[in-house]
Design a protein around this motif. Structure first.
Motif, PDB file in Angstrom:
ATOM      1  N   UNK A  21       0.831  -1.211   0.000  1.00  0.00           N
ATOM      2  CA  UNK A  21       0.000   0.000   0.000  1.00  0.00           C
ATOM      3  C   UNK A  21       0.863   1.258   0.000  1.00  0.00           C
ATOM      4  N   UNK A  22       1.956   1.173   0.707  1.00  0.00           N
ATOM      5  CA  UNK A  22       2.896   2.298   0.710  1.00  0.00           C
ATOM      6  C   UNK A  22       3.416   2.553  -0.705  1.00  0.00           C
ATOM      7  N   UNK A  23       3.862   1.475  -1.357  1.00  0.00           N
ATOM      8  CA  UNK A  23       4.424   1.623  -2.701  1.00  0.00           C
ATOM      9  C   UNK A  23       3.384   2.174  -3.660  1.00  0.00           C
ATOM     10  N   UNK A  24       2.161   1.730  -3.491  1.00  0.00           N
ATOM     11  CA  UNK A  24       1.094   2.205  -4.371  1.00  0.00           C
ATOM     12  C   UNK A  24       0.862   3.699  -4.147  1.00  0.00           C
ATOM     13  N   UNK A  25       0.796   4.066  -2.886  1.00  0.00           N
ATOM     14  CA  UNK A  25       0.563   5.470  -2.553  1.00  0.00           C
ATOM     15  C   UNK A  25       1.687   6.363  -3.075  1.00  0.00           C
ATOM     16  N   UNK A  26       2.904   5.830  -3.030  1.00  0.00           N
ATOM     17  CA  UNK A  26       4.058   6.628  -3.458  1.00  0.00           C
ATOM     18  C   UNK A  26       4.384   6.440  -4.942  1.00  0.00           C
ATOM     19  N   UNK A  27       3.537   5.666  -5.608  1.00  0.00           N
ATOM     20  CA  UNK A  27       3.713   5.423  -7.050  1.00  0.00           C
ATOM     21  C   UNK A  27       5.056   4.800  -7.410  1.00  0.00           C
ATOM     22  N   UNK A  28       5.535   3.960  -6.565  1.00  0.00           N
ATOM     23  CA  UNK A  28       6.789   3.265  -6.865  1.00  0.00           C
ATOM     24  C   UNK A  28       6.451   1.872  -7.399  1.00  0.00           C
ATOM     25  N   UNK A  29       5.967   1.848  -8.621  1.00  0.00           N
ATOM     26  CA  UNK A  29       5.437   0.587  -9.149  1.00  0.00           C
ATOM     27  C   UNK A  29       6.515  -0.330  -9.714  1.00  0.00           C
ATOM     28  N   UNK A  30       7.707   0.155  -9.852  1.00  0.00           N
ATOM     29  CA  UNK A  30       8.757  -0.675 -10.455  1.00  0.00           C
ATOM     30  C   UNK A  30       9.477  -1.557  -9.435  1.00  0.00           C
ATOM     31  N   UNK A  31       9.130  -1.388  -8.174  1.00  0.00           N
ATOM     32  CA  UNK A  31       9.822  -2.149  -7.134  1.00  0.00           C
ATOM     33  C   UNK A  31       9.226  -3.554  -7.009  1.00  0.00           C
ATOM     34  N   UNK A  32      10.067  -4.569  -7.075  1.00  0.00           N
ATOM     35  CA  UNK A  32       9.603  -5.941  -6.874  1.00  0.00           C
ATOM     36  C   UNK A  32       9.329  -6.180  -5.396  1.00  0.00           C
ATOM     37  N   UNK A  33       8.172  -6.723  -5.117  1.00  0.00           N
ATOM     38  CA  UNK A  33       7.802  -6.931  -3.719  1.00  0.00           C
ATOM     39  C   UNK A  33       7.471  -8.403  -3.484  1.00  0.00           C
ATOM     40  N   UNK A  34       8.105  -8.976  -2.485  1.00  0.00           N
ATOM     41  CA  UNK A  34       7.898 -10.393  -2.170  1.00  0.00           C
ATOM     42  C   UNK A  34       7.587 -10.536  -0.693  1.00  0.00           C
ATOM     43  N   UNK A  35       6.586 -11.333  -0.375  1.00  0.00           N
ATOM     44  CA  UNK A  35       6.229 -11.532   1.023  1.00  0.00           C
ATOM     45  C   UNK A  35       5.566 -12.872   1.255  1.00  0.00           C
ATOM     46  N   UNK A  36       4.866 -12.986   2.352  1.00  0.00           N
ATOM     47  CA  UNK A  36       4.316 -14.273   2.758  1.00  0.00           C
ATOM     48  C   UNK A  36       2.789 -14.288   2.892  1.00  0.00           C
TER      49      UNK A  36
END
Lengths: 355, 355
Positions: free
Chosen positions: B274-289
């Motif tokens: 949600x942070x990345x979306x809000x900050x428009x950082x869409x190019x960051x790969x995100x991995x979680x559980x």
DNA sequence: CTGAAAGCGCTTACAG
DNA sequence: CTGAAAGCGCTTACAG
């Protein structure tokens, strides 16, 4: 300690309805020979009390056996794939042995349609109570399914499906979607512009509908999203001759100097892996199907990036289970059991192996 | 139709040994009150014939109930994770109901150690025949396991394990290996040089041993192989306050302008998404559980690249099954049942959901 | 159309 | 220490 409810038995029902247990049994199983009036009375009570007959007692008391016919490729044919569904089938069969489940396996060769027809006929001659089938030959399998539908023999399909709806359940994977997933993985791992090869190594006789669906899924992914502007190139190689395969691959590489990745639409991906290793093209991402004994070492050596697993053991297990639920437990069986599309890498391989 | 063998019964054994079925039953179950001589005689015959008592008949005849205690976090605590093992447990319980399995659930709060102690004590007071436990609080759980070992109560652990070996079986995932896998995925998707953030969003009270193992696995991957020369940066954020989390993340991004990917070591990855979306950082790969209801929409919107699934439902199911095998079927149970480390993307999500 | 009885394979008091 | 008998919940001829 909890339990859904005080156990209510056929005897209780009989008492409440003022009839004998034999009569209750008759209405529960629709065995006829009961007057409409008592039938209604018993029905009402069973429903009100939400009576569930004890399957254990039922299986024990009944000497009736239920007979499963299993029509599938022989495990010692070409490739080692088919031993896995077989293991799953055997596992399920062992578990339900005590319920009076008998079975017979009718094994055919995936490279010889006649053996399919032959074995299918044998199976039908034995008049099984249910059929589990891998419909490797569409047209012939469809005919068998129709025949079974006529004879009220429930059919469970696994591994691949057929179009007509004469089966009660299909256990398998969504091939198109698995191709789509492969596309995503290829895209995710491709940094720069370049070519992506889609290699189909076909044995002509084999049912290639789901091979095609995989390819279409893969292509579809890039139709919607191709930010890196990758060029997709199709390569179909007939026959299984290694020389021919290497020749074709070599040609593709000379024509396309910047190949970034290769997607192989079936379990023969190890042949491409060996080619890449021999030619020292280690930077190419390779994605294919199935944890076969040929493919696994390639994954471990990082010659293959990802294998898509279709849980063949689980498919066999669930196919038997579906028929068991239908025929013995009289439970509802879903029309479709879609097996997860597992992404397997060197790092999580061992858990899928053991499983 | 095949079957392993002609069914051989306790009656056959009795006849061959020249004793009554009651006596045979006594030696089979070591209920004593049998002379050494007849015991040997019966033993010999059962072994020669490889006699396997019919579990269905046994369960039916025996009025004995077996009682399972289930000690685990409440499903309606923080996060939705725990409802999944619960579903698996309930599914298994339903299937084995007819075998006389009773159970009681002792639910605690993962954020309050005292509730664990309280519920554990309650469970022990009820003297169950077996215990299924999620050992969220290591020290306390270890004590309970020891106590059970003394009292000969078999313990099955799931989700996370403890070091001493007082349990008969552990069902769960290898946390270190799952971190390693996340490392591979991150590496595979990172084209260029840059920073990778490892974010641990911890609630202080929660057992963080396996959180740590995940992180170590991730780091370990890059120790062996870091061709792209990525810089790994650890970020630990205590507490669950969204404001604080955003603040820390913002700080990290301003300090490291070329962050390429973020690995979140638990199911709270949606907060980073949600942070990345809000900050428009869409190019960051995100991995979680974990496929929680918060995370799934993020995966579908491509805000999360990969979720690692630990099959919580399956874990619950298998934990119950292990105890059932041990206590009712008297089968051997493996010391460890390692659940596959599933890689879930937008494209294969739905199959893991249904499953 | 209906009921009484035997039996599925095993377990459990009970009597000796 | 051992056997005979009743019973678990359901099914299946058999007799009426």
């Amino acid at each position: 300690m909890e339990r859904s409810d005080k156990k209510i038995t056929i005897k209780d029902i009989a008492q409440l309805a003022g009839v004998s247990v034999g009569t209750v049994d008759r209405v529960i199983h629709n065995r006829g020979e009961v007057s409409e009036k008592t039938k209604q009375k018993v029905r009402k009570i069973t429903e009100m009390l939400n009576f569930q007959p004890d399957v254990l007692a039922s299986a024990l008391a009944s000497k009736k056996n239920v007979r499963f016919a299993i029509l599938m490729p022989s495990a010692n044919g070409e490739g080692t794939f088919w031993k896995y569904p077989m293991l799953g089938i055997d596992k399920a069969l062992l578990e339900i042995e005590h319920y009076g489940v008998l079975y017979k396996k009718y094994l055919f060769s995936v490279s010889d349609k006649n053996t399919f027809i032959e074995q299918a006929e044998k199976a039908m001659m034995d008049h099984p109570d249910g059929l589990i089938m891998a419909p490797s030959f569409k047209k012939e399998a469809t005919e068998i399914a129709e025949l079974c539908a006529q004879r009220k023999i429930p059919v469970v399909l696994f591994n691949s499906s057929i179009d007509n709806q004469d089966h009660i359940c299909y256990v398998g994977q969504d091939a198109f979607q698995s191709g789509l997933l492969a596309g995503k993985l290829m895209d995710y791992g491709s940094s720069e512009n370049g070519e992506i090869l889609i290699v189909s190594l076909m044995s002509l006789l084999q049912n290639n509908q789901y091979i095609l669906a995989r390819k279409q899924g893969f292509l579809h992914y890039f139709e919607n999203k191709n930010e890196r502007n990758l060029r997709l190139i199709s390569l179909e190689i007939d026959g299984l001759d290694v020389g021919a395969i290497y020749h074709e691959l070599r040609k593709a590489f000379s024509e396309n100097p910047t190949i970034k990745g290769i997607f192989v639409t079936n379990s023969r991906v190890f042949q491409v892996a060996r080619f890449l290793e021999a030619e020292k093209k280690t930077k190419v991402n390779l994605i294919g199907y199935d944890l076969t004994s040929e493919n696994k070492p390639c994954l471990e050596k990082n010659m293959i990036s990802f294998l898509i697993n279709q849980q063949p053991l689980e498919q066999g297990y669930r196919a038997v289970n579906a028929l068991f639920n239908k025929l013995v437990l009289k439970k509802e069986v879903p029309k479709e059991i879609l097996i997860p599309i597992d992404i397997v890498t060197k790092e999580n391989l061992k858990y899928y192996e053991e499983y």
